[in-house]
Design an enzyme around this catalytic site. Structure first.
Site: not given
Length: 524
Positions: A222, A256
């Protein structure tokens, strides 16, 4: 929080034994039964619930997060994740039947089992230290795996509380929290795992993927991404400004999936800037420094990185720009840039920087976004339906939120993950269970079917080949030009609509079909 003991650093020499402990535990098969997994999840829930105030305080100390934001994005998220998984685990773990089988294969009762992958390694991130560490752990527990969690050393207070909760509420032989930095992480990567789950930067993700490849270990990565927001000439400037600004105020932009830059039609730019300024005053009436809900940059190293990006830009600061190294404060800063090669677009900011690049039209916006970073983690198109549909059709991204900022990433039951350079694999909700599960195909061949199976045994003859074709050969539903063939029902409906004339009603067509069905059944 004061009553929770500080963690004791683990010696690198102890890492192999910790790894072996969770491997051995998995091979006792203790973690496989659903009842065991549910007990662990339920105990974990209450362990986190009892430590809720300490976890909120830890997020404040590490990141300056308000209790509101920490509960919303960290503690409450994980608690609800456990409840969701506990409620649905039995259904997720059930065997599945294979699809679209011919009659012969059905006799073998093909199915898909859901087996745990084994002993897994989870490496957390600092920006959401609770959610991004414990979320994957919930999936590993639900899948029946054992696990070692390595929280981010950049959020030490959250790491300490998590270690305490795991030690107090989970099976100590199956689940371990190991504290440390690069040396300890390197030692963990030297061990053979059944899966590695990593959340963090793309640079470290490449290192982990390379290391995992040495032992053919699967990975879920991720990662971040230079996520674009695209604002077309038909977008609502006020909504775009409010929603994209929210994305940069949350966790001081250390998210993110927040937009890394904004591509905007030049006709909309003046009003968009005006709406950004209005939204800033509304969201932070006393300014960012006077807002107790606005956090800080995680550490001095990251603060210096952001400052260097801002100092290196050739763009013009339109809003914000104030910083304070002593308190790691960084004001939300809007910068108008003139080139995709600007320092604010070349790298992921992971902070409250909001670079804006005006474009001539949607064609240019799509071309630039595909060039700057073809596979971002998130994509945020604002505009009419035809425009946003086109953007989705001509770009790639791990996920997308139309007319919003990373809303798709805030739905805990929607699979979340990247594509290409922004990561691989997904988790959250059911996907968290599947992330740590092997879908094992199983058949059981009965003894009485041996007579039908003689076609597979040598010697091979023409008679066996004809029999094999009758048993297995499918028929195409299309002709040589690729046109789909219509069945007899379609033929009757077509006949009813044209050859029978306009006076034939729908009920007459249905009656014809019903008669045909009866005739077919009689023949069978």
């Amino acid at each position: 929080m004061d009553d929770i003991p500080p963690f004791t650093p683990v010696s690198i020499d102890d890492v192999p034994s910790i790894h072996q402990r969770v491997v051995n535990k998995f091979h006792t098969h203790t973690t496989r039964p659903i009842e065991y997994r549910l007990r662990q999840l339920r105990s974990f829930y209450w362990g986190l619930k009892d430590a809720e105030s300490a976890l909120l305080e830890a997020c404040k100390l590490d990141l300056g997060k308000s209790a509101y934001e920490a509960y919303l994005t960290e503690v409450g998220w994980v608690l609800n994740d456990i409840l969701f998984m506990s409620k649905n685990l039995a259904r997720f773990a059930k065997d599945e039947s294979a699809e679209d089988m011919d009659l012969t294969n059905k006799f073998m009762r093909p199915k898909i089992r859901k087996d745990p992958l084994g002993a897994v390694l989870i490496i957390g991130a600092y920006n959401f230290p609770i959610q991004l560490s414990l979320g994957p752990l919930v999936g590993a527990i639900a899948a029946g795996c054992t696990a070692v969690l390595k929280p981010s050393e950049s959020a030490p207070n959250a790491a300490r509380i998590m270690q305490h909760v795991v030690a107090e509420s989970l099976d100590h032989e199956a689940y371990q929290v190991l504290q440390g930095a690069v040396p300890e992480t390197t030692a963990l990567l030297d061990c053979k795992w059944d899966k590695i789950f990593y959340t963090g930067s793309a640079n470290v993700g490449r290192i982990i993927a390379k290391k995992a490849a040495e032992t053919l270990t699967p990975v879920a990565l991720e990662l971040g991404g230079r996520n674009p927001a695209i604002i077309t000439k038909n977008a609502d400037p006020r909504l775009a400004a409010r929603r994209l600004l929210w994305a940069k105020l949350l966790n001081v932009g250390q998210v993110c999936v927040s937009q890394n830059y904004i591509l905007i039609d030049h006709d909309v730019l003046p009003e968009f800037i005006r709406q950004l300024e209005l939204a800033l005053v509304e969201f932070q009436p006393k300014g960012a420094q006077g807002n107790s809900d606005y956090g800080k940059i995680i550490n001095e190293r990251q603060w210096l990185r952001l400052k260097e990006m801002l100092d290196s830009t050739s763009g013009k600061i339109l809003l914000g720009g104030n910083t304070d190294r002593s308190t790691l404060f960084f004001e939300p800063t809007v910068v108008q840039v003139s080139s995709p090669d600007d320092s604010l677009l070349k790298d992921e900011s992971f902070g409250p920087l909001i670079p804006i690049l005006p474009v001539a039209d949607l064609d240019e916006a799509i071309r630039i976004s595909n060039k700057v970073h073809p596979t971002p983690l998130g994509l945020y198109p604002f505009g009419s339906k035809s425009e946003t549909d086109r953007i989705l059709s001509e770009t790639r991204s791990g996920g997308a939120s139309v007319n919003d900022a990373f809303f798709h990433a805030s739905i805990p039951t929607l699979p979340f993950g990247g594509v290409g350079d922004s990561g691989s694999g997904s988790y959250r909700g059911r996907a968290s269970f599947e992330c740590f599960t092997h879908r094992r195909s199983v058949t059981t061949t009965p003894s009485w079917i041996e007579g039908m199976l003689n076609v597979r045994y040598p010697p091979f003859t023409e008679a066996k080949l004809r029999k094999l074709k009758k048993m297995t050969e499918g028929k195409p539903d299309f002709d040589r030009e690729g046109r789909v063939k219509k069945g007899w029902v379609w033929w009757l409906l077509g006949l009813g609509g044209s050859g029978m004339g306009e006076g034939v009603t729908r009920w007459a067509i249905i009656a014809v079909v019903a008669v045909a069905v009866k005739v077919l059944r009689a023949r069978i």
